[in-house]
Structure formats: C-alpha cells, structure tokens
Design an enzyme around this catalytic site. Structure first.
Site, short mmCIF file in Angstrom:
data_model
loop_
_atom_site.label_atom_id
_atom_site.label_comp_id
_atom_site.label_asym_id
_atom_site.label_seq_id
_atom_site.Cartn_x
_atom_site.Cartn_y
_atom_site.Cartn_z
N ARG A 54 -7.06 -18.90 -1.87
CA ARG A 54 -6.56 -17.53 -1.90
C ARG A 54 -5.33 -17.38 -2.79
O ARG A 54 -4.48 -16.52 -2.55
CB ARG A 54 -6.25 -17.03 -0.48
CG ARG A 54 -7.51 -16.83 0.36
CD ARG A 54 -7.18 -16.35 1.75
NE ARG A 54 -8.40 -16.02 2.48
CZ ARG A 54 -8.46 -15.86 3.80
NH1 ARG A 54 -7.36 -16.00 4.53
NH2 ARG A 54 -9.59 -15.57 4.39
N ARG A 114 -3.74 -11.63 -2.71
CA ARG A 114 -2.93 -10.82 -1.81
C ARG A 114 -1.45 -11.16 -1.73
O ARG A 114 -0.65 -10.30 -1.36
CB ARG A 114 -3.54 -10.89 -0.41
CG ARG A 114 -3.72 -12.31 0.13
CD ARG A 114 -4.57 -12.28 1.36
NE ARG A 114 -4.65 -13.59 2.00
CZ ARG A 114 -5.12 -13.77 3.21
NH1 ARG A 114 -5.54 -12.73 3.91
NH2 ARG A 114 -5.19 -14.97 3.74
N ARG A 141 -3.85 -3.11 -6.41
CA ARG A 141 -4.55 -2.59 -5.22
C ARG A 141 -4.09 -1.19 -4.84
O ARG A 141 -4.79 -0.51 -4.07
CB ARG A 141 -4.36 -3.55 -4.04
CG ARG A 141 -5.19 -4.80 -4.11
CD ARG A 141 -6.69 -4.48 -4.09
NE ARG A 141 -7.07 -3.59 -3.02
CZ ARG A 141 -7.29 -3.97 -1.75
NH1 ARG A 141 -7.20 -5.25 -1.43
NH2 ARG A 141 -7.61 -3.10 -0.84
N ASP A 170 -15.25 -12.60 -2.83
CA ASP A 170 -15.26 -12.71 -1.38
C ASP A 170 -16.52 -13.44 -0.93
O ASP A 170 -17.57 -13.34 -1.58
CB ASP A 170 -15.22 -11.32 -0.72
CG ASP A 170 -14.98 -11.40 0.78
OD1 ASP A 170 -13.82 -11.67 1.17
OD2 ASP A 170 -15.94 -11.23 1.55
N TYR A 185 -20.36 -14.00 9.96
CA TYR A 185 -19.92 -12.63 9.71
C TYR A 185 -20.96 -11.62 10.14
O TYR A 185 -20.63 -10.46 10.43
CB TYR A 185 -19.59 -12.46 8.23
CG TYR A 185 -18.41 -13.30 7.80
CD1 TYR A 185 -17.15 -13.08 8.35
CD2 TYR A 185 -18.57 -14.33 6.89
CE1 TYR A 185 -16.07 -13.87 7.98
CE2 TYR A 185 -17.49 -15.12 6.51
CZ TYR A 185 -16.25 -14.89 7.06
OH TYR A 185 -15.19 -15.68 6.71
#
Length: 337
Positions: A23, A27, A36, A72, A147
C-alpha cells in the site's frame, strides 16, 4: 534497472536488502489525497495513465526498490460479472449481496487481456520507463472469496468457513474458478511488464493449518503452480506456517506477529522471506520505526532472500517522513561482522 528485489526473490546475494511497502501507492501520500479530492478510487484505477502516475508517486517521498501497481484486489470482480461497491472502512461489497455464496452461477468466465486491459496498459506504461521492477498482484482464491461472503459482523469469516465444510462441491467450483482466472490475470500482468507478482491471502490467518491444507491450499497451489511453470517470480503473502508455504511462492510474505527469524524457520530457510515490521511502528514515530527496522534486519542476519516490508499495508495515517526514515535505515544497514 535496480534489480535488487528480483535477485533477492531468487535468493541471490545482494549489496543491500531491497525495500518496498504494501500500500505504498496511495492513501498515506499527500499528493494522492489531493488527487482523491477530484477523482474516485475506481476512476483512478480504470484510467491507465492515472494509475501509472499514482504507482510512481512514492518515489517523490522515499527511495523504494520496487513500484507496486495501484489497483485493488477486487478489480477482477466486475470482469466476472459481479458488481462491487468500495465502502469506507469495510472494503469491497458485492451488489446485490451474495446469498451464502450459493449463486456461483453468477460468475462469468473472462479473458483478463480483454476485460482488464486497463490494468495491463498501466503496467505497460510503467514498464516502458521503469528504473525499478513493477510488482503486479492478485488475491488468492480464499481471500477473494472472503469479500463475497463477509458480512458486517463476520470478521472471522465464520460464514465462509462454514460454507467450505457444508458445500465442498460448490466451494470447489467457486475456488477453482478464481484459481484459474487469477492465474491468467497474473500471467497477463507479467506479460505486460510486471517483474514479479504478489499473491495476497490476507485473510487465511483465520484458518488453522489443517483447515487451510484441506480447503484452501489446493487452489492457491494451482494458481502459484501456473506462475511457477512460466518462471514468474512470486511473493505469497499470508501466514507463517509450513502448510501455507506448501502452496508455493518464491518468497513468503509474513506479518509482524512472529519475529522474522522464527517465521523464517517455520516456512523453511530454503525460501525467501518478505517482511515484517509492525505498521504501528511507523505510527509511533521515527525513533520507534528505526529501532523496529534494525531488529527485523538483525533477525534476517544478512542471509540471502530477505525483502524488507511491513507485516501489513501502510496505515492511512502513516507519515511519509517516517516511512522515508525506515528506508534510510534499511539502506544504512550492514550486518554485524
């Protein structure tokens, strides 16, 4: 090209330990947060030039040895006919919800070179001028299926674990579908220019080794076996136990809950290992992060085959300056003696 990562995956001697972070593209970076404000996550993923740009962003903050693709794990769902919504704090949620996973017939076979070409084009853009390897990735079948099955109060995946035991034939169809399609997606990423593939089985830690070996290992082994046949370097991220290592992977990625030297003994020192700084160390500040980094490196002992990473992905509140300090500590490290 900086090939430290690829050489470490082959357990060859390297001048210093390669370092990258799960990651790292996204973010925690101020420049990404600016993006974003104007564009949604899935919009960025589906735009090859934007995805390539975000993948490169970490280099403006810290000198990592590999670029991990901005994508993702749930990206293949839509290609298979499953619409998903990314909910903050929850992750990908299928729409409409799956009825106990019994509607496996909703899955639509797909060719990733057609349905997921936007991912492959981002890799091609990166590979055209990359000075570092690009890491592509897919989820392992169990984690991807988690998921579909996970409810808001099912953090230990009890529904999915029960389904595997109650409907083994249906589970075989579901996990087998994803083993084949994820392998093909990973191969397509390598063909597009990814130097290595990481297979994430982030949720397999909820399983005991016997359950893993009986219900999950065959499908992960099928996926990783196809990549091995193609000579594609792989990192298999999930759990530090022998059953997990049996599924394959040139390196096993381990979390922070075991000291690295103990984890390496468990998976077998004939494998490379990736990890395993506790991400909380970065949240604790530079001194704690540097000390934890030195401890991980000391436990690796300079043996060939160590790739420095966190034991999980970067937390959104991670300070890029502290991440840069960890990279600096890895670059400075020289094993005693």
């Amino acid at each position: 090209m900086n090939d430290l990562l690829l050489r470490a995956l082959a357990r060859e001697p390297v001048e210093r330990t390669p370092v990258w972070f799960m990651r790292q593209a996204g973010r925690s970076l101020p420049a990404y947060r600016e993006l974003r404000r104007e564009r949604g996550f899935l919009e960025l993923v589906r735009d090859p030039e934007a995805a390539a740009h975000v993948t490169r962003l970490p280099l403006a903050y810290f000198d990592v040895d590999a670029l991990v693709l901005f994508m993702d794990l749930s990206t293949p769902f839509e290609a298979a006919g499953v619409e998903v919504e990314l909910r903050p704090g929850v992750g990908p949620v299928p729409l409409p919800p799956w009825g106990g996973l019994e509607d496996v017939d909703r899955l639509r076979p797909f060719d990733p070179r057609e349905r997921l070409d936007f991912v492959l084009e981002a890799i091609r853009l990166l590979a055209a001028d990359a000075e570092r390897p690009v890491i592509g990735f897919v989820g392992a079948p169990f984690t991807l299926c988690s998921y579909l099955a996970r409810g808001p109060r099912d953090s230990r995946l009890a529904q999915l674990r029960g389904f595997m035991l109650r409907r083994p034939g249906l589970w075989d169809r579901l996990a087998g579908f994803w083993a084949e399609h994820l392998a093909e997606f990973a191969i397509a990423q390598h063909e597009a220019g990814a130097g290595a593939i990481q297979v994430f089985d982030s949720w397999c830690g909820v399983l005991d080794p016997d359950s893993y070996r009986a219900h999950v290992l065959p499908y992960s082994r099928r996926l990783l076996g196809r990549l091995a046949e193609r000579g594609i370097p792989t990192v298999h991220y999930g759990a530090a136990h022998p059953a997990f290592a049996e599924a394959g992977g040139d390196a096993i990625g381990v979390d922070w809950r075991l000291p690295l030297d103990e984890a390496w003994e468990r998976i077998g020192t004939e494998r490379a290992i990736q990890g395993n700084l506790d991400p909380a160390r970065i949240l604790a500040g530079e001194e704690a992060a540097r000390a934890g980094t030195r401890d991980v490196l000391r436990r690796a002992g300079g043996r060939p085959g160590h790739i420095f990473n966190l034991g999980h992905g970067l937390h959104p509140d991670s300070d890029p300056r502290v991440i840069a300090a960890v990279v600096d500590e890895v670059h400075r490290w020289s094993p005693p003696g």
